[in-house]
Design a protein around this motif. Structure first.
Motif, short mmCIF file in Angstrom:
data_model
loop_
_atom_site.label_atom_id
_atom_site.label_comp_id
_atom_site.label_asym_id
_atom_site.label_seq_id
_atom_site.Cartn_x
_atom_site.Cartn_y
_atom_site.Cartn_z
N MET A 1 -42.27 -37.48 22.33
CA MET A 1 -41.98 -36.14 22.84
C MET A 1 -43.24 -35.46 23.37
O MET A 1 -43.22 -34.81 24.42
CB MET A 1 -41.37 -35.27 21.74
CG MET A 1 -40.00 -35.65 21.29
SD MET A 1 -39.51 -34.61 19.89
CE MET A 1 -38.68 -35.80 18.86
N PHE B 1 -44.42 -37.17 26.65
CA PHE B 1 -43.51 -36.81 27.74
C PHE B 1 -43.74 -35.36 28.18
O PHE B 1 -43.87 -35.08 29.37
CB PHE B 1 -42.06 -37.00 27.29
CG PHE B 1 -41.06 -36.82 28.38
CD1 PHE B 1 -40.75 -37.88 29.22
CD2 PHE B 1 -40.42 -35.61 28.58
CE1 PHE B 1 -39.82 -37.73 30.24
CE2 PHE B 1 -39.49 -35.45 29.59
CZ PHE B 1 -39.19 -36.51 30.43
N GLY B 2 -43.80 -34.46 27.22
CA GLY B 2 -43.99 -33.05 27.54
C GLY B 2 -45.34 -32.78 28.18
O GLY B 2 -45.45 -32.00 29.13
N PHE C 1 -40.60 -43.06 22.29
CA PHE C 1 -39.55 -42.25 21.68
C PHE C 1 -38.36 -43.12 21.28
O PHE C 1 -37.85 -43.01 20.16
CB PHE C 1 -39.10 -41.14 22.65
CG PHE C 1 -37.97 -40.32 22.11
CD1 PHE C 1 -38.21 -39.31 21.20
CD2 PHE C 1 -36.67 -40.56 22.49
CE1 PHE C 1 -37.17 -38.55 20.68
CE2 PHE C 1 -35.62 -39.81 21.98
CZ PHE C 1 -35.87 -38.81 21.07
N LYS D 1 -44.62 -41.18 31.91
CA LYS D 1 -43.40 -40.78 31.22
C LYS D 1 -42.60 -41.98 30.72
O LYS D 1 -41.92 -41.89 29.70
CB LYS D 1 -42.54 -39.90 32.13
CG LYS D 1 -43.16 -38.55 32.38
CD LYS D 1 -42.28 -37.71 33.28
CE LYS D 1 -42.96 -36.40 33.59
NZ LYS D 1 -42.16 -35.58 34.49
N SER E 1 -38.99 -31.16 25.93
CA SER E 1 -39.81 -31.80 24.90
C SER E 1 -40.17 -30.81 23.80
O SER E 1 -40.16 -31.16 22.62
CB SER E 1 -41.06 -32.44 25.50
OG SER E 1 -41.93 -31.46 25.98
N GLN F 1 -41.84 -38.11 17.71
CA GLN F 1 -42.63 -36.93 18.05
C GLN F 1 -43.79 -37.27 18.98
O GLN F 1 -44.11 -36.49 19.88
CB GLN F 1 -43.10 -36.22 16.77
CG GLN F 1 -41.93 -35.57 16.05
CD GLN F 1 -42.30 -34.95 14.72
OE1 GLN F 1 -43.26 -35.37 14.07
NE2 GLN F 1 -41.53 -33.97 14.30
N LEU G 1 -49.24 -31.28 22.12
CA LEU G 1 -48.47 -31.22 23.36
C LEU G 1 -49.32 -30.66 24.49
O LEU G 1 -49.27 -31.13 25.62
CB LEU G 1 -47.22 -30.34 23.15
CG LEU G 1 -46.33 -30.09 24.36
CD1 LEU G 1 -45.67 -31.38 24.84
CD2 LEU G 1 -45.26 -29.06 24.01
#
Length: 125
Positions: free
Chosen positions: A84, A87-88, A68, A61, A16, A81, A33
């Protein structure tokens, strides 16, 4: 959590971050993040049901992947983004042993019990 699962989560976190970097993301996306989705914990100020729902929404997730893919479909870099980051961050939390929450309370996750409740449970054994 076993070492192999932690390595898998680390790989997804790094993926990610790489995707963010590849999308020329601004610096604040990396801060998000690390910390952004944790604002969902404020739901616990209302009650455990709302807290678990909000936390799981921001740390699932599958939700991140749908956002995404929606960003890819609509050619929307912001949605990509956000996906991302979600998820990260979910991978980062799993790496530290924080899983999706049960309505019983913040400490009760799909990865097991975390925090002081775990200590109390171990003492009673």
């Amino acid at each position: 959590m076993s070492a192999i699962l932690k390595l898998e989560e680390l790989g997804m976190l790094l993926l990610s971050a790489l995707l963010l970097w590849n999308s020329d993301a601004a610096w604040f996306w990396y801060l998000l993040l690390l910390l952004g989705p944790d604002v969902s914990m404020l739901g616990y100020l209302i009650n455990n049901n709302v807290g678990a729902f909000m936390y799981n929404l921001f740390h699932h997730k599958g939700v991140a992947v749908v956002i995404f893919i929606g960003g890819v479909y609509f050619n929307n870099i912001w949605m990509q983004q956000i996906g991302m980051v979600l998820f990260g961050h979910a991978s980062l939390d799993r790496l530290f042993g924080y899983g999706l929450k049960y309505r019983k309370g913040f400490a009760f996750t799909h990865l097991g019990i975390i925090g002081k409740n775990k200590l109390r449970e171990n003492e009673s054994e």
